[in-house]
Design a protein around this motif. Structure first.
Motif, PDB file in Angstrom:
ATOM      1  N   LEU A 198       1.352  -4.903   7.885  1.00 51.53           N
ATOM      2  CA  LEU A 198       0.930  -4.502   7.423  1.00 51.53           C
ATOM      3  C   LEU A 198       0.674  -2.700   7.296  1.00 51.53           C
ATOM      4  O   LEU A 198      -0.232  -2.273   5.898  1.00 51.53           O
ATOM      5  CB  LEU A 198      -0.109  -4.722   9.016  1.00 51.53           C
ATOM      6  N   LEU A 199       1.013  -1.797   8.039  1.00 51.78           N
ATOM      7  CA  LEU A 199       1.375  -0.924   7.865  1.00 51.78           C
ATOM      8  C   LEU A 199       2.100  -0.433   6.300  1.00 51.78           C
ATOM      9  O   LEU A 199       1.641   0.710   5.399  1.00 51.78           O
ATOM     10  CB  LEU A 199       1.271   0.468   9.112  1.00 51.78           C
ATOM     11  N   LYS A 200       3.173  -1.051   6.337  1.00 53.17           N
ATOM     12  CA  LYS A 200       3.497  -1.567   4.669  1.00 53.17           C
ATOM     13  C   LYS A 200       3.131  -1.431   3.868  1.00 53.17           C
ATOM     14  O   LYS A 200       3.556  -0.931   2.376  1.00 53.17           O
ATOM     15  CB  LYS A 200       4.820  -1.795   5.203  1.00 53.17           C
ATOM     16  N   THR A 201       2.795  -2.113   3.930  1.00 51.22           N
ATOM     17  CA  THR A 201       1.750  -2.665   2.729  1.00 51.22           C
ATOM     18  C   THR A 201       0.635  -1.733   2.486  1.00 51.22           C
ATOM     19  O   THR A 201       0.451  -1.444   1.078  1.00 51.22           O
ATOM     20  CB  THR A 201       1.155  -4.144   4.015  1.00 51.22           C
ATOM     21  N   VAL A 202      -0.144  -1.202   3.501  1.00 53.94           N
ATOM     22  CA  VAL A 202      -1.273  -0.009   2.617  1.00 53.94           C
ATOM     23  C   VAL A 202      -0.694   0.570   1.770  1.00 53.94           C
ATOM     24  O   VAL A 202      -0.795   0.939   1.308  1.00 53.94           O
ATOM     25  CB  VAL A 202      -1.938  -0.013   4.426  1.00 53.94           C
ATOM     26  N   PHE A 203       0.438   1.506   2.846  1.00 56.02           N
ATOM     27  CA  PHE A 203       0.854   2.479   2.280  1.00 56.02           C
ATOM     28  C   PHE A 203       1.614   1.728   0.744  1.00 56.02           C
ATOM     29  O   PHE A 203       1.670   3.057  -0.379  1.00 56.02           O
ATOM     30  CB  PHE A 203       2.004   2.611   3.046  1.00 56.02           C
ATOM     31  N   GLN A 204       2.219   0.761   0.939  1.00 55.95           N
ATOM     32  CA  GLN A 204       2.946   0.646  -0.779  1.00 55.95           C
ATOM     33  C   GLN A 204       1.714   0.176  -1.718  1.00 55.95           C
ATOM     34  O   GLN A 204       2.461   0.765  -2.473  1.00 55.95           O
ATOM     35  CB  GLN A 204       3.543  -0.368  -0.087  1.00 55.95           C
ATOM     36  N   VAL A 205       0.399  -1.005  -1.955  1.00 56.41           N
ATOM     37  CA  VAL A 205      -0.387  -0.434  -2.705  1.00 56.41           C
ATOM     38  C   VAL A 205      -1.535   0.892  -2.607  1.00 56.41           C
ATOM     39  O   VAL A 205      -1.360   1.172  -4.324  1.00 56.41           O
ATOM     40  CB  VAL A 205      -1.435  -1.573  -1.772  1.00 56.41           C
ATOM     41  N   MET A 206      -1.038   1.898  -1.531  1.00 57.52           N
ATOM     42  CA  MET A 206      -2.022   3.195  -2.046  1.00 57.52           C
ATOM     43  C   MET A 206      -1.014   4.028  -3.092  1.00 57.52           C
ATOM     44  O   MET A 206      -1.333   4.305  -4.069  1.00 57.52           O
ATOM     45  CB  MET A 206      -1.344   3.763  -0.616  1.00 57.52           C
TER      46      MET A 206
END
Length: 861
Positions: A198-206
């Motif tokens: 989930l955090l990887k997804t958040v940081f990637q889309v940021m």
């Protein structure tokens, strides 16, 4: 693991709400039926919220369904129901992420008193929330919106279908101020825990957000164990930092720390199932942190990229559209785009509203008819109302866009009201011009000088017009009324010029009339006199009257304040007019010169020096009288032959005398000597053709006609003189006397022998004498034999009857005792009566002669 900065970076904000946004956004909306909306309706939560409320006022709606379709109708209805457009920037956006079935909806319902559907644990663990749901938090200030996102790592979508997870995460980061990361306590420290993907997804889309704002990541640790939060938090932050470092970043953000993008907060909650009351207490404490979240130090974080609440619907649609198209999201550009669209919509709404505004419609109708007092203030207030309304609704949008759209709105508003302003100026100009005309005429009637009155009125009414323009001016525009003012000034100047021309024309006519009165009759009298002093006297008269008229005219012109050149031109025109009057009169008199010559000849020939009628007794010198009368007539002809106003000498009189009078005297000898006739010409020497009234040829013709028409008068005079001589000679010639004595000797002797014959002859003599005296036979024959015989034939019988009647009356009268009257007295009385009658006849003859148009001989009379 390096410690993350836990401080919240919050930008200043305004808590005042913007005005109502009006009609909907300018985006395409599909028609949605009731059946289509049914999937988006949410049932009530199974259990009430912690406060005992059921969450009826949270207005929850499905924003995006599981297939990624944006619910346009739902968000519009949500905006109106929640009155979100009135919030301006005073609102906060909260979203929650986390694994599926991790209690996200339950946390939100207890934390914000919403009514999101919760999983029924008794029926098994499954996907409860599909897509993204939106609700308004109850009883939290500022107005707080919360989004419940579909859980990650769900079996329904499978391991490979992560596109919607990334899209929803990017959407949440783009529009949220606070993102709740819901995670289990036992996952902290695990390498393959659910929170790491989930955090990887958040940081990637940021990384797909250009110039992102700082978002608060609030990690909510669920089902906290006995391990203190102080021990859990460092591990969690270390894991977060490792994930951040492992995420590929663009070249510009390779060395950018996590704190540049996120404010990280960590809280822990007890288990809801095992420690429900403690859970509720901790949730209530956490709820307090969301009050005044946008205030300095609150959870809302960075407010730089916040979209005003009235643009939230459009902004969310456009962000989701870009995300669905798999494009990188430029938040600053998106902010400008949202501001552009919303400001245009607000401006269009204001244009629609003002066109239907009753106050504006009444003002527009009134100004079409007449001047509206206070027009500028009224129009300014109307425009200010709608511009202020625009400012209130658009205050939170991008300043550059907001200002540009305001300028466009102001331009459109001014363009719309400008015809009314022009109508106002038109009425003002017309009214000012009419008032000027009236005041100007009154000033002239009071006797004020033309120039003084014109200057005073122009200054007064131009100032009045300028004050009217100031009253009509509006604050929003600096419209220049100079064109209308210049037109008014041109109209005033044209009117003043027309009045001046009319007044000057009247003044010129007045002095021209004065010159006519002063010149025509005197010039006529002078020309009739026809002497050597005629034209000098006319010149003197012309100079005197012209000088007098020019003096008065010049004095009158001074009141008009006209330039010297115009004044000189008008004075010269008046002087020329005076000269033309004299010349016109001279031409008129020259046309009647023959009549004048005959009148003068008749007057001088038929009357003596005492103006008494001549009696041709035989002693008068008719030749001399005729010459004198003709010379006087020739003098009149020479005076009338040319205009002599320039004091120039000419030889007209001498030429006429030599050609018309002296030639007849000199005889044929002089005619043979003359080489040519001096009157055989169409012009006079030393006289301009324009000054010639009678040409030499015309003079000769006129003289010939004059002599022909006066010849009869001279003939009659000669006949009368000869008749008078014959009537005054009583004695016959001597030879007749001798013949009478010789031949009448026998008759004379008969009379001597018979005295009765003598008595009869005596009586006949007396009767004849009476008839002679009574008829005035000598007087009747004075005018000629034939006129005398005709007159006597008409008077003879009445006279004889009158004498016989008198004799009869005397015979019938009784004898008076008085002494017999003296016969001599009777004779004298009789004679007096006869004398009286003859005198009356003579007087009547004289009167008849004087009343005739032309004089004729006694024989004619």
């Amino acid at each position: 693991m390096a410690m993350l900065d836990r401080s919240l970076s919050v930008s200043p904000f305004s808590s005042s709400a913007a005005g109502h946004a009006g009609p909907g956004l300018g985006v395409h909306r599909e028609r949605v039926s009731v059946e289509d909306l049914r999937p988006y309706q949410r049932p009530r939560p199974i259990s009430p919220s912690p406060s005992g409320e059921m969450g009826d006022d949270c207005c929850s709606t499905q924003l995006i369904d599981g297939d990624g379709v944006f619910n346009v109708a739902g968000i519009e209805s949500f905006m109106k129901t929640a009155k979100l457009a009135e919030c301006g920037l005073s609102y906060a956006m909260v979203s929650i992420m986390g694994p599926q079935s991790s209690g996200k909806s339950t946390l939100l319902n207890y934390l914000f008193h919403t009514n999101f559907r919760e999983m029924d644990a008794l029926r098994g663990r499954s996907q409860t929330t599909k897509g993204i749901w939106l609700a308004r938090c109850a009883n939290i200030e500022p107005s707080t919106l919360v989004m419940d996102l579909e859980g990650t790592d769900g079996r329904e979508r499978g391991e490979d279908d992560t596109a919607f997870e990334k899209q929803s995460a990017l959407f949440a980061l783009a529009i949220s101020d606070i993102v709740l990361i819901n995670m289990w306590c036992h996952d902290i420290g695990r390498e393959q825990a659910a929170n790491k993907p989930l955090l990887k997804t958040v940081f990637q889309v940021m990384m797909r957000l250009f110039s992102p704002r700082k978002t608060t990541l609030l990690f909510v640790i669920r089902d906290k164990t006995k391990t203190p939060l102080e021990n859990l938090e460092p591990v969690l932050r270390e894991d977060i930092q490792k994930i951040w470092d492992s995420v590929p970043k663009p070249q510009a953000h390779t060395e950018t720390p996590l704190s540049e993008f996120f404010n990280v907060e960590v809280v822990a909650l007890s288990s809801y199932e095992e420690k429900e009351e403690l859970f509720k207490e901790q949730v209530a404490t956490l709820r307090q942190r969301f009050f005044h979240s946008i205030a300095p130090g609150g959870l809302a974080g960075d407010r730089r990229g916040v979209v005003p609440a009235s643009g939230f619907s459009f902004s969310a649609q456009q962000i989701w559209k870009v995300i669905k198209e798999n494009k990188d999201l430029d938040l600053p550009a998106h902010k400008v785009m949202v501001a552009t669209v919303r400001c245009e919509e607000i401006a269009d709404d204001k244009l629609v509203y003002i066109r239907a505004d009753e106050e504006w419609l009444q003002l527009e109708e009134a100004v079409q008819l007449d001047i509206v007092p206070g027009f500028g203030k009224k129009l300014t207030a109307i425009l200010d109302k709608y511009l202020s309304g625009y400012d209130m609704e658009a205050i939170y949008f991008d300043e550059v866009v907001r200002t540009a759209k305001r300028q466009q709105l102001e331009s459109k508003l001014l363009e719309m009201v400008h015809p009314a302003y022009q109508s106002m100026l038109g009425h003002l100009r017309s009214k000012t011009l009419d008032d000027f005309k009236e005041a100007f005429h009154k000033a002239l009637e009071r006797g004020e000088g033309f120039a003084v009155a014109a200057r005073a009125c122009i200054q007064s009414f131009v100032l009045k017009f300028e004050k009217g323009c100031e009253d009509a001016a509006i604050e929003q525009a600096k419209w220049d009324p100079s064109k209308v003012r210049d037109k008014l000034r041109r109209d005033i100047d044209a009117y003043v010029a027309s009045v001046r021309a009319a007044r000057l024309s009247e003044l010129s006519a007045q002095y021209e009339g004065q010159l006519n009165t002063a010149l025509i009759e005197p010039v006529e009298a002078l020309l009739d006199a026809a002497s050597d002093d005629t034209w000098p006297a006319i010149r003197k008269l012309l100079q005197r009257e012209t000088k007098s008229a020019i003096s008065g005219f010049s004095s009158s012109l001074s009141a008009f304040d006209i330039d010297q050149a115009t004044t000189d031109k008008m004075l010269a025109k008046l002087e020329e007019y005076a000269r033309n009057v004299v010349e016109s009169k001279a031409k008129e008199e020259a046309g009647r010169v023959l009549i004048r010559m005959k009148d003068r000849f008749a007057t001088l020939f038929s009357r003596d020096s005492d103006s008494m009628p001549r009696v041709w007794t035989g002693k008068e010198d008719i030749r001399a009288i005729t010459k004198t009368a003709r010379s006087a007539s020739l003098k009149l002809l020479s005076v009338m032959a040319a205009i002599r106003l320039d004091d120039e000498t000419d030889n007209i009189e001498n030429t006429l005398s030599l050609a018309l009078v002296d030639t007849a005297k000199s005889g044929n000898a002089n005619r043979s000597i003359q080489s040519s006739d001096p009157l055989a010409s169409s012009s006079w020497e030393e006289v301009q053709p324009t000054k010639t009234l009678i040409t030499p040829v015309q003079c000769k013709s006129l003289w010939r006609q004059f002599k022909a028409e006066t010849e009869y008068t001279v003939t009659q005079a000669i006949s009368a003189q000869e008749a008078n001589k014959r009537s005054n000679n009583w004695l016959p010639p001597p030879w007749a006397i001798v013949a009478i004595l010789v031949l009448g000797f026998n008759e004379f002797m008969t009379l001597l022998r018979n005295p009765l014959y003598l008595a009869v002859i005596f009586v006949a003599f007396l009767v004849g004498k009476a008839i002679w005296v009574q008829l005035d036979i000598s007087g009747e024959f004075r005018n000629g034999a034939l006129p005398g015989l005709l007159s006597l034939s008409t008077k003879f019988l009445p006279t004889v009857m009158n004498i016989l009647k008198r004799l009869a009356d005397e015979g019938q009268r009784p004898a008076a005792p008085e002494t017999r009257r003296n016969p001599e007295l009777d004779s004298k009385s009789f004679r007096n009566g006869v004398y009286h009658n003859s005198t009356s006849d003579a007087s009547s003859n004289i009167s008849s002669s004087e009343s005739g148009a032309e004089y004729s001989s006694p024989l004619t009379q």
